[in-house]
Write a protein that holds these residues in place. Structure first.
Motif, PDB file in Angstrom:
ATOM      1  N   VAL A  10       0.887  -1.072  -0.096  1.00 27.68           N
ATOM      2  CA  VAL A  10      -0.122  -0.063   0.143  1.00 27.68           C
ATOM      3  C   VAL A  10       0.809   1.071   0.126  1.00 27.68           C
ATOM      4  O   VAL A  10       0.673   2.279  -0.639  1.00 27.68           O
ATOM      5  CB  VAL A  10      -0.829   0.027   1.268  1.00 27.68           C
ATOM      6  N   VAL A  11       1.917   1.333   0.675  1.00 25.20           N
ATOM      7  CA  VAL A  11       2.927   2.282   0.986  1.00 25.20           C
ATOM      8  C   VAL A  11       3.628   2.725  -0.529  1.00 25.20           C
ATOM      9  O   VAL A  11       3.424   3.765  -0.788  1.00 25.20           O
ATOM     10  CB  VAL A  11       3.802   2.261   1.934  1.00 25.20           C
ATOM     11  N   VAL A  12       4.063   1.772  -1.117  1.00 18.89           N
ATOM     12  CA  VAL A  12       4.730   1.732  -2.338  1.00 18.89           C
ATOM     13  C   VAL A  12       3.666   2.192  -3.524  1.00 18.89           C
ATOM     14  O   VAL A  12       4.155   3.105  -4.080  1.00 18.89           O
ATOM     15  CB  VAL A  12       5.412   0.142  -2.558  1.00 18.89           C
ATOM     16  N   GLY A  13       2.434   1.664  -3.581  1.00 15.19           N
ATOM     17  CA  GLY A  13       1.628   1.951  -4.397  1.00 15.19           C
ATOM     18  C   GLY A  13       1.237   3.557  -4.092  1.00 15.19           C
ATOM     19  O   GLY A  13       1.092   4.171  -5.184  1.00 15.19           O
ATOM     20  N   GLY A  14       0.776   3.745  -3.069  1.00 16.68           N
ATOM     21  CA  GLY A  14       0.980   5.466  -2.653  1.00 16.68           C
ATOM     22  C   GLY A  14       1.708   6.294  -3.189  1.00 16.68           C
ATOM     23  O   GLY A  14       1.738   7.236  -4.079  1.00 16.68           O
ATOM     24  N   ALA A  19       4.040  10.207  -7.118  1.00 17.66           N
ATOM     25  CA  ALA A  19       5.253  10.412  -8.320  1.00 17.66           C
ATOM     26  C   ALA A  19       4.460  10.638  -9.505  1.00 17.66           C
ATOM     27  O   ALA A  19       4.833  11.737 -10.305  1.00 17.66           O
ATOM     28  CB  ALA A  19       6.123   9.156  -8.058  1.00 17.66           C
ATOM     29  N   LEU A  20       3.482  10.023  -9.991  1.00 15.47           N
ATOM     30  CA  LEU A  20       2.895  10.135 -11.226  1.00 15.47           C
ATOM     31  C   LEU A  20       1.774  11.258 -11.327  1.00 15.47           C
ATOM     32  O   LEU A  20       2.031  12.039 -12.182  1.00 15.47           O
ATOM     33  CB  LEU A  20       1.910   8.848 -11.283  1.00 15.47           C
ATOM     34  N   VAL A  21       1.532  11.855 -10.241  1.00 15.99           N
ATOM     35  CA  VAL A  21       0.702  13.111 -10.022  1.00 15.99           C
ATOM     36  C   VAL A  21       1.721  14.230 -10.238  1.00 15.99           C
ATOM     37  O   VAL A  21       1.516  15.058 -11.116  1.00 15.99           O
ATOM     38  CB  VAL A  21      -0.010  13.112  -8.896  1.00 15.99           C
ATOM     39  N   PHE A  22       2.906  14.237  -9.497  1.00 16.12           N
ATOM     40  CA  PHE A  22       3.806  15.203  -9.678  1.00 16.12           C
ATOM     41  C   PHE A  22       4.431  15.223 -10.985  1.00 16.12           C
ATOM     42  O   PHE A  22       4.713  16.528 -11.661  1.00 16.12           O
ATOM     43  CB  PHE A  22       5.076  15.035  -8.824  1.00 16.12           C
ATOM     44  N   VAL A  23       4.545  14.118 -11.966  1.00 18.98           N
ATOM     45  CA  VAL A  23       5.140  14.360 -13.131  1.00 18.98           C
ATOM     46  C   VAL A  23       4.069  14.881 -14.097  1.00 18.98           C
ATOM     47  O   VAL A  23       4.318  15.765 -14.921  1.00 18.98           O
ATOM     48  CB  VAL A  23       5.352  12.771 -13.726  1.00 18.98           C
ATOM     49  N   VAL A  24       2.658  14.585 -14.023  1.00 18.93           N
ATOM     50  CA  VAL A  24       1.772  14.881 -14.996  1.00 18.93           C
ATOM     51  C   VAL A  24       1.505  16.568 -14.597  1.00 18.93           C
ATOM     52  O   VAL A  24       1.420  17.393 -15.615  1.00 18.93           O
ATOM     53  CB  VAL A  24       0.333  14.373 -14.718  1.00 18.93           C
TER      54      VAL A  24
END
Length: 176
Positions: A10-14, A19-24
């Motif tokens: 859960v922590v790694v998925g979060g 990270a994906l949100v920051f890149v977008v």
């Protein structure tokens, strides 16, 4: 599956989602997408070539401005051995005391930048906005000893950074 493993997943998925949100967000709000393209420059300003060239793409004239006979030929051969396109070698009547002088126009900005590294940034620069060719005149002066080694050139290029358009010019649009 144990509780510790589920919690770790859960922590790694979060973290992956964050990270994906920051890149977008970084891609969407990018304000430098036209950097270096010359947009916003006055239309009557000349466009300077600021794309760093390889030595095989650089055209030069080698001029001897010293009292040492044959210097232009020797240095021209050194440049040829480093894959430069030597167009002309000659002697200049007016002698100079500097290491070298690089004379170039807007189309020769990136070539002159590369040549700066071969003189370890000890050459003088004479930019001529009216010059229309992409050839750089390398005028050898009394302070010239030798061209830099490949390692020294690479280190000098790292110190110099990217080529910059001279004042009164705009960078050429980047080609895709």
């Amino acid at each position: 599956m144990s509780f510790a493993r589920v919690r770790a997943l859960v922590v790694v998925g979060g973290l992956a989602v964050v990270a994906l949100v920051f890149v977008v967000v970084a891609l969407v709000k990018d304000t430098q997408s036209n950097a270096g393209s010359g947009e916003g420059c006055p239309s009557d300003w000349p466009r300077a070539d600021v794309t760093l060239r390889e030595s095989k793409d650089v055209k030069i004239n080698v001029l001897n401005a010293t009292d040492r006979p044959g210097l232009a030929g020797t240095v021209a051969d050194d440049f040829r051995n480093r894959n430069f396109q030597v167009k002309k070698e000659a002697t200049q009547k007016k002698q100079i005391d500097d290491v070298a002088v690089l004379r170039y126009g807007p189309k020769g900005v990136s070539s002159a930048h590369l040549l700066r590294a071969y003189f370890l940034d000890n050459a003088e620069y004479e930019y001529d906005v009216k010059r229309e060719d992409d050839v750089v005149d390398v005028v050898l002066g009394g302070g010239f000893q030798q061209l830099a080694t490949t390692t020294e050139v690479n280190q000098s290029l790292g110190d110099l950074g990217a080529p910059v358009a001279p004042p009164g010019t705009c960078p050429m649009p980047i080609e895709d």
